[in-house]
Scaffold this motif. Structure first.
Motif, short mmCIF file in Angstrom:
data_model
loop_
_atom_site.label_atom_id
_atom_site.label_comp_id
_atom_site.label_asym_id
_atom_site.label_seq_id
_atom_site.Cartn_x
_atom_site.Cartn_y
_atom_site.Cartn_z
N CYS A 36 41.64 45.83 32.45
CA CYS A 36 41.19 47.52 32.34
C CYS A 36 40.38 47.84 33.58
O CYS A 36 40.36 49.07 33.88
N ARG A 37 39.53 47.12 34.11
CA ARG A 37 38.49 47.45 35.33
C ARG A 37 39.43 47.86 36.50
O ARG A 37 39.09 48.95 37.33
N VAL A 38 40.64 47.15 36.82
CA VAL A 38 41.37 47.55 37.86
C VAL A 38 42.07 48.93 37.38
O VAL A 38 42.44 49.61 38.26
N TYR A 39 42.67 48.79 36.12
CA TYR A 39 43.65 49.93 35.86
C TYR A 39 42.60 51.20 35.83
O TYR A 39 43.13 52.39 36.34
N MET A 40 41.44 51.20 35.64
CA MET A 40 40.55 52.29 35.66
C MET A 40 40.27 52.68 37.13
O MET A 40 39.71 53.68 37.21
N GLY A 41 40.53 51.84 38.00
CA GLY A 41 40.42 52.40 39.48
C GLY A 41 38.92 52.05 39.91
O GLY A 41 38.47 52.65 41.01
N VAL A 42 38.37 51.11 39.33
CA VAL A 42 36.63 51.12 39.73
C VAL A 42 36.56 49.60 40.39
O VAL A 42 35.46 49.38 40.71
N HIS A 43 37.66 48.74 40.29
CA HIS A 43 37.60 47.44 41.09
C HIS A 43 38.85 47.08 41.53
O HIS A 43 39.82 47.43 41.27
N TYR A 44 38.64 46.15 42.66
CA TYR A 44 39.69 45.50 43.21
C TYR A 44 40.21 44.13 42.10
O TYR A 44 39.27 43.82 41.46
N PRO A 45 41.30 43.78 42.16
CA PRO A 45 41.55 42.34 41.62
C PRO A 45 40.81 41.46 41.89
O PRO A 45 40.32 40.73 40.96
N THR A 46 40.40 41.30 43.09
CA THR A 46 39.65 40.10 43.40
C THR A 46 38.10 40.29 43.05
O THR A 46 37.22 39.19 42.70
N ASP A 47 37.58 41.46 42.59
CA ASP A 47 36.50 41.63 42.15
C ASP A 47 36.35 41.20 40.64
O ASP A 47 35.41 40.41 40.31
N VAL A 48 37.55 41.31 40.14
CA VAL A 48 37.46 40.85 38.63
C VAL A 48 37.61 39.20 38.59
O VAL A 48 37.15 38.50 37.82
N VAL A 49 38.66 38.72 39.60
CA VAL A 49 38.88 37.44 39.67
C VAL A 49 37.48 36.43 40.17
O VAL A 49 36.84 35.50 39.57
N GLY A 50 36.56 37.16 40.83
CA GLY A 50 35.41 36.49 41.15
C GLY A 50 34.38 36.65 40.01
O GLY A 50 33.57 35.78 39.75
N GLY A 51 34.59 37.73 39.26
CA GLY A 51 33.63 37.72 38.06
C GLY A 51 33.99 36.83 37.18
O GLY A 51 33.10 36.13 36.49
N PHE A 52 35.41 36.53 36.93
CA PHE A 52 35.86 35.54 36.09
C PHE A 52 35.29 34.05 36.50
O PHE A 52 34.92 33.29 35.56
N ALA A 53 35.24 33.70 37.84
CA ALA A 53 34.87 32.51 38.19
C ALA A 53 33.32 32.34 37.87
O ALA A 53 33.05 31.27 37.42
N LEU A 54 32.69 33.46 38.12
CA LEU A 54 31.28 33.51 38.29
C LEU A 54 30.88 33.09 36.58
O LEU A 54 30.12 32.38 36.41
N GLY A 55 31.19 33.88 36.00
CA GLY A 55 31.28 33.75 34.42
C GLY A 55 31.56 32.34 33.80
O GLY A 55 30.64 31.99 33.20
N THR A 56 32.47 31.92 34.38
CA THR A 56 33.01 30.57 33.89
C THR A 56 32.24 29.55 34.45
O THR A 56 31.71 28.63 33.50
N ALA A 57 31.62 29.57 35.60
CA ALA A 57 30.83 28.55 36.13
C ALA A 57 29.49 28.50 35.66
O ALA A 57 29.06 27.33 35.27
#
Length: 235
Positions: free
Chosen positions: A155-176
């Motif tokens: 949704c964040r990419v669909y909304m135009g407010v984030h790059y896909p790698t912003d999201v992947v980075g967020g996933f990695a940070l939250g998981t870590a």
């Protein structure tokens, strides 16, 4: 670092246009729904899943001890999300990546007013930290939480407010954060939750004793044993 992913030939940018392009072809009501869900709804759903996990372990745990460890893990889920967001503060300041709509034309931006840096996504970080933290405590609900987090990232990419790698980075940070700090969090939180479970007044928020099962918590058992010894000595 501020010029990260500015090139239109970058796969990150191409995927951004592909996903955000779906918003241009979608009806307006769907775009408004995705904007609301991506901004608020999915995070609320994750909070409700954590509460559902608490309700489940409170009622179904076979013992107060097991309930205490599970509830401590559930408490860690929102705490992990908060810690991950704090960790993201210096990361954003170091990378200084601008929002994609500031550097790329033709994006359909569904939420206005986003002026802070883009990498990494706070929403994706919070969502995945909640999902993974929930998974540690409750596998079935945790899998649902991780699925919700993945939808949040889309949704964040669909909304135009984030790059896909912003999201992947967020996933990695939250998981870590959720996984690496989980043992420390468990060691600190479990004794506190166990003490709450042993309290006659509020112990029910941790474990609901099944009908017909004697003894509520380990503390009660200890008190009963001590009382028995006193009666033996008196005799």
């Amino acid at each position: 670092m501020a010029g990260l992913a500015l090139s239109g030939s970058n796969p990150d940018v191409e995927l951004l246009y592909d996903i955000n392009g779906l918003a241009k072809d979608a009806p307006q009501w769907l775009d408004r729904t995705v904007a609301y869900v991506g901004e608020y709804g999915l995070l609320l759903a994750l909070v409700l899943l954590v509460l559902g996990g608490w309700w489940s372990v409170r009622r179904r745990s076979p013992s107060a001890e097991e309930a205490a460890s599970s509830v401590a893990a559930l408490i860690w889920a929102p705490l992990a999300a908060g810690v991950a967001v704090l960790v993201n503060v210096p990361i954003r300041g170091f990378v200084e990546r601008r929002r994609p709509f500031l550097d790329h034309q033709g994006l359909d931006v569904l939420v206005s007013g986003k002026t802070d840096f883009s990498f990494v996504s706070d929403h994706a970080t919070i969502a995945m930290a909640l999902g993974v933290g929930l998974f540690v405590a409750h596998r079935r609900l945790g899998l649902a939480g991780i699925a919700v987090a993945l939808v949040e990232g889309f949704c964040r990419v669909y909304m135009g407010v984030h790059y896909p790698t912003d999201v992947v980075g967020g996933f990695a940070l939250g998981t870590a954060v959720a996984l690496l700090l989980s043992p420390v969090a468990s060691a600190l939180l479990t004794p506190v939750v166990r003490a709450v479970a042993a309290s006659p007044g509020i112990g029910g928020v941790v474990w609901r004793r099944p009908r017909g099962v004697g003894g509520v918590v380990a503390g009660d058992c200890a008190e009963e044993s001590a009382g028995g010894r006193e009666r033996d000595l008196a005799a």
